[in-house]
Design a protein around this motif. Structure first.
Motif, short mmCIF file in Angstrom:
data_model
loop_
_atom_site.label_atom_id
_atom_site.label_comp_id
_atom_site.label_asym_id
_atom_site.label_seq_id
_atom_site.Cartn_x
_atom_site.Cartn_y
_atom_site.Cartn_z
N GLY A 1 0.79 -1.22 0.00
CA GLY A 1 0.00 0.00 0.00
C GLY A 1 0.83 1.28 0.00
N PRO A 2 0.24 2.39 0.47
CA PRO A 2 0.93 3.68 0.51
C PRO A 2 1.78 3.85 1.77
CG PRO A 2 -1.33 3.96 1.23
CD PRO A 2 -1.18 2.51 0.86
N GLY A 3 2.29 5.06 2.01
CA GLY A 3 3.01 5.35 3.24
C GLY A 3 4.30 4.57 3.37
N ALA A 4 4.46 3.91 4.51
CA ALA A 4 5.69 3.15 4.80
C ALA A 4 5.82 1.91 3.94
CB ALA A 4 5.73 2.78 6.28
N MET A 5 4.78 1.57 3.20
CA MET A 5 4.85 0.43 2.28
C MET A 5 5.37 0.86 0.91
SD MET A 5 1.29 -1.45 3.38
CE MET A 5 0.51 0.09 3.94
N LYS A 6 5.18 2.13 0.59
CA LYS A 6 5.64 2.66 -0.70
C LYS A 6 7.03 3.27 -0.61
CE LYS A 6 4.43 6.22 -4.13
NZ LYS A 6 3.49 7.32 -4.45
N GLY A 7 7.31 4.01 0.48
CA GLY A 7 8.57 4.74 0.60
C GLY A 7 9.83 3.92 0.38
N PRO A 8 9.98 2.75 1.05
CA PRO A 8 11.21 1.97 0.86
C PRO A 8 11.38 1.52 -0.59
CG PRO A 8 10.02 1.23 2.81
CD PRO A 8 9.11 2.17 2.08
N MET A 9 10.28 1.19 -1.26
CA MET A 9 10.37 0.80 -2.67
C MET A 9 10.83 1.96 -3.53
SD MET A 9 6.98 -1.57 -3.27
CE MET A 9 6.82 -3.20 -2.53
N LYS A 10 10.29 3.16 -3.23
CA LYS A 10 10.64 4.33 -4.03
C LYS A 10 12.11 4.68 -3.86
CE LYS A 10 8.60 8.73 -5.39
NZ LYS A 10 7.48 9.67 -5.17
N GLY A 11 12.61 4.60 -2.62
CA GLY A 11 14.02 4.86 -2.41
C GLY A 11 14.92 3.83 -3.08
N ALA A 12 14.49 2.57 -3.02
CA ALA A 12 15.30 1.50 -3.60
C ALA A 12 15.38 1.60 -5.12
CB ALA A 12 14.73 0.14 -3.20
N THR A 13 14.34 2.12 -5.78
CA THR A 13 14.38 2.22 -7.25
C THR A 13 15.53 3.11 -7.71
OG1 THR A 13 12.78 4.07 -7.24
CG2 THR A 13 11.89 1.86 -7.52
N ILE A 14 15.77 4.21 -6.99
CA ILE A 14 16.87 5.11 -7.37
C ILE A 14 18.21 4.42 -7.14
CG2 ILE A 14 17.94 7.34 -6.94
CD1 ILE A 14 15.11 7.45 -8.17
N ALA A 15 18.33 3.76 -5.99
CA ALA A 15 19.60 3.08 -5.68
C ALA A 15 19.87 1.94 -6.66
CB ALA A 15 19.56 2.55 -4.25
N HIS A 16 18.84 1.18 -7.00
CA HIS A 16 19.01 0.08 -7.96
C HIS A 16 19.42 0.62 -9.33
CE1 HIS A 16 16.22 -2.70 -5.41
NE2 HIS A 16 17.47 -2.76 -5.02
#
Length: 461
Positions: A194-209
């Motif tokens: 979902g949103p919030g703390a479920m979305k944030g880590p994925m969004k950060g990881a996309t840039i790092a990946h």
């Protein structure tokens, strides 16, 4: 992949015909018939879950909101000689661009059809599996994850991130920072989708990946039918799995993940913490390496102090040895998690256990059986001192699960509307601490994204 025809309605909608490609090419005639069955409620379930993914990225956590906005929406699944076809009627136009369904949304839609078809056949009334035993339920969880094609025999690198859908901007930015540090270290992300703390880590990881030129990345979202409408998948999820109930969803997290990070959240996050600690406190799991980190920005320090205090009061000081709290340091969180996962890898090799599914962790039947939060079931939960910590954790988990149902699940919301708030009984000090924790969640707006929160519970000493 699809053709769309705009319709004249209050909200923009389209009719579309979609032909799935890869991962969901065919269904049997029996599977299609089950998905169409109105008498069992399966078609309504398919409609609700499909509408949730077609409104992916919605900011609402009201499970009825999407149906009220798109009352004429419907979905039909057809098996043809050369494959499968999905017809959408009055579908949200937001899922389409220039007459074509957005590819990521289509993949999530195919996942809905795939998982509901599998559940209807393999876990339905005629299922050959024994769903009254620990081994039978674990085998069912494995079967569903394998059918979703997300069990890959690669090195351990999957971090499960738990946390609230309703969090502050400061907390959300912090989850992205942690996800970024995890991604730089080659770690993939699994959340509740979902949103919030479920979305944030994925969004950060996309840039790092992207920086590390990792293109085969996994952003796994695990949900269940009762909650998907309230927490529709965020757009970053590229592997969606719908488990039949919250207990199998929680087991999937623990069996698949190589470590877990907990961000600030509400009652759902508390439920997840108690589920995992209840399992890790069992003697059978005493020597099992399983990195568990509670973390948030500096402003979240009081939040975790209160969580820690509640755990010490209810489960004892030994429970606190199974996790560490790191505040305001994303880099340190990622380093500690990476080190913990290396120990998991060594342990799996020594025990000859698989990397992709943790068979060795002991999950008793009391944590696996689905809990239906009726008023009667909530009132008789045994929340008293003197019990074994893992047994008390199981009932505390059910208490929080009931509040989640009353907050965002349609069945639970109906019960509250008809019979009033759930009553939760227990020892005075435990109930006082529980009430203080729940009041803090309300004051910090962790129960609902928008609107005034009306408690669905009453704590009774």
């Amino acid at each position: 992949m699809s053709t769309a025809i705009p319709l004249e309605t209050t909200l923009p909608t389209v009719n579309a015909r979609i032909y799935p490609k890869g991962g969901l090419d065919v269904l049997s005639h029996n599977e299609v018939a089950r998905l169409r069955d109105v008498s069992t409620g399966m078609h309504d379930l398919l409609r609700r879950c499909a509408l949730a993914v077609l409104t992916s990225g919605s900011a609402s956590d009201d499970p009825r909101a999407a149906r009220e906005l798109y009352p004429e929406f419907d979905i039909e699944v057809h098996q043809q000689d050369r494959g499968m076809r999905i017809d959408l009627h009055n579908a949200p136009a937001m899922a389409f661009v220039d007459g074509e369904i957005i590819r990521g949304v289509a993949e999530l839609l195919f996942a809905v059809v795939r998982d509901l078809a599998y559940t209807a056949m393999d876990l339905g009334p005629d299922s050959p599996r024994d769903l009254d035993t620990t081994d039978g339920i674990t085998d069912a969880v494995f079967g569903l994850l394998r059918n979703a094609r997300i069990l890959h025999p690669t090195d351990p690198n999957l971090v499960v991130c738990w946390g609230g859908h309703s969090i502050s901007r400061d907390e959300y930015v912090y989850t992205k920072q942690v996800g970024y540090e995890l991604g730089l270290r080659g770690l993939d992300i699994c959340t509740g989708c979902g949103p919030g703390a479920m979305k944030g880590p994925m969004k950060g990881a996309t840039i790092a990946h992207a920086k590390q030129r990792r293109f085969k990345t996994r952003y796994i979202g695990i949900t269940e039918p009762g909650i998907i409408a309230a927490e529709s998948p965020n757009p970053i999820v590229n592997h969606l799995v719908i488990m039949p109930d919250i207990e199998k969803r929680l087991e999937a997290f623990v069996r698949m993940g190589h470590g877990i990070i907990v961000f600030p959240g509400g009652v759902g996050t508390a439920e997840e913490i108690l589920y995992l600690l209840g399992i890790l406190l069992r003697e059978e799991n005493a020597n099992l390496p399983f990195p568990l980190i509670f973390t948030g920005p500096a402003s979240a320090a009081p939040y975790f102090e209160q969580i820690d205090k509640f755990i010490r009061l209810t489960l004892g000081d030994d429970a606190t040895k199974r996790y560490e709290i790191i505040v305001g340091d994303p880099d340190q969180v990622a380093k500690r998690m990476s080190a913990g996962i290396r120990k998991v890898r060594e342990h799996r090799i020594a025990q000859k256990d698989s990397f992709f599914f943790n068979w060795s962790i002991d999950i008793p039947l009391t944590f696996q059986r689905p809990f239906v939060p009726t008023h009667e079931a909530m009132a008789v939960l045994d929340l008293h001192h003197g019990r074994k910590p893992h047994e008390l954790a199981a009932d505390l988990r059910r208490a929080f699960s009931g509040i989640v149902a009353g907050n965002v699940k349609e069945d639970g919301m109906r019960r509250i509307e008809e019979f009033g708030p759930f009553e939760i009984h227990g020892d005075a000090d435990m109930m006082q601490s529980l009430d203080a924790l729940l009041r803090a969640f309300v004051e910090q707006r962790r129960m609902k994204i928008a609107g005034e929160y009306k408690p669905c519970y009453r704590v009774v000493a």
